[in-house]
Motif scaffolding. Sequence first.
Motif, PDB file in Angstrom:
ATOM      1  N   PHE A  39       8.359  -0.180   3.543  1.00 17.86           N
ATOM      2  CA  PHE A  39       8.058   0.772   2.356  1.00 17.86           C
ATOM      3  C   PHE A  39       8.303   0.077   0.800  1.00 17.86           C
ATOM      4  O   PHE A  39       7.476   0.553   0.155  1.00 17.86           O
ATOM      5  N   ALA A  40       9.043  -0.879   0.874  1.00 21.27           N
ATOM      6  CA  ALA A  40       9.186  -1.475  -0.590  1.00 21.27           C
ATOM      7  C   ALA A  40       7.867  -2.263  -0.765  1.00 21.27           C
ATOM      8  O   ALA A  40       7.240  -2.459  -1.899  1.00 21.27           O
ATOM      9  N   PHE A  41       7.473  -3.248   0.262  1.00 23.73           N
ATOM     10  CA  PHE A  41       6.230  -3.734   0.100  1.00 23.73           C
ATOM     11  C   PHE A  41       4.976  -2.962  -0.229  1.00 23.73           C
ATOM     12  O   PHE A  41       4.202  -3.196  -1.228  1.00 23.73           O
ATOM     13  N   VAL A  42       5.020  -1.875   0.218  1.00 21.18           N
ATOM     14  CA  VAL A  42       3.681  -0.884   0.277  1.00 21.18           C
ATOM     15  C   VAL A  42       3.973  -0.436  -1.396  1.00 21.18           C
ATOM     16  O   VAL A  42       2.889  -0.382  -1.938  1.00 21.18           O
ATOM     17  N   ASP A  43       5.157   0.132  -1.693  1.00 17.42           N
ATOM     18  CA  ASP A  43       5.417   0.546  -3.161  1.00 17.42           C
ATOM     19  C   ASP A  43       4.890  -0.386  -4.186  1.00 17.42           C
ATOM     20  O   ASP A  43       4.392  -0.419  -5.098  1.00 17.42           O
ATOM     21  N   ALA A  44       5.520  -1.667  -3.883  1.00 15.58           N
ATOM     22  CA  ALA A  44       5.267  -2.909  -4.865  1.00 15.58           C
ATOM     23  C   ALA A  44       3.508  -2.975  -4.799  1.00 15.58           C
ATOM     24  O   ALA A  44       3.096  -3.384  -5.776  1.00 15.58           O
ATOM     25  N   ALA A  45       2.792  -3.020  -3.766  1.00 17.15           N
ATOM     26  CA  ALA A  45       1.396  -3.010  -3.730  1.00 17.15           C
ATOM     27  C   ALA A  45       0.593  -2.096  -4.522  1.00 17.15           C
ATOM     28  O   ALA A  45      -0.447  -2.366  -5.147  1.00 17.15           O
TER      29      ALA A  45
END
Length: 118
Positions: free
Chosen positions: A26-32
Amino acid sequence: MDGVLITGFFSVVALISWALFLFAVFAFVDAAIRREDAYRAADKNTKPFWLLILGIAAVVMKLFSILSFLPVIGLIAVIVYMVDVRPAVREVAGRGGRGPRRRNRGSSSDGPYGPYNG
């Protein structure tokens, strides 16, 4: 009897590991989805830096047991992003990360100090 406790313990650990992996994803997708310039404007590291850190954290959480120290380091990185970087980037870019927030400008008859009632 001991086998049931050990099996139960490791099933709970497996569930926690999956939850932490999903948290990192989730954090990775949010950062992307956040804009690159929002990271610079918030005075945080660059977007590729956070994508790399969060991607490594997600892979480490998937490959290693939560009982080792590497997923704990990854979890710390994810928490830093979610608690410090994400709110700052969201504030700069707006809630959706697609542009600046629009101010409520009020009525067209408002002057610089409030409503004009003349």
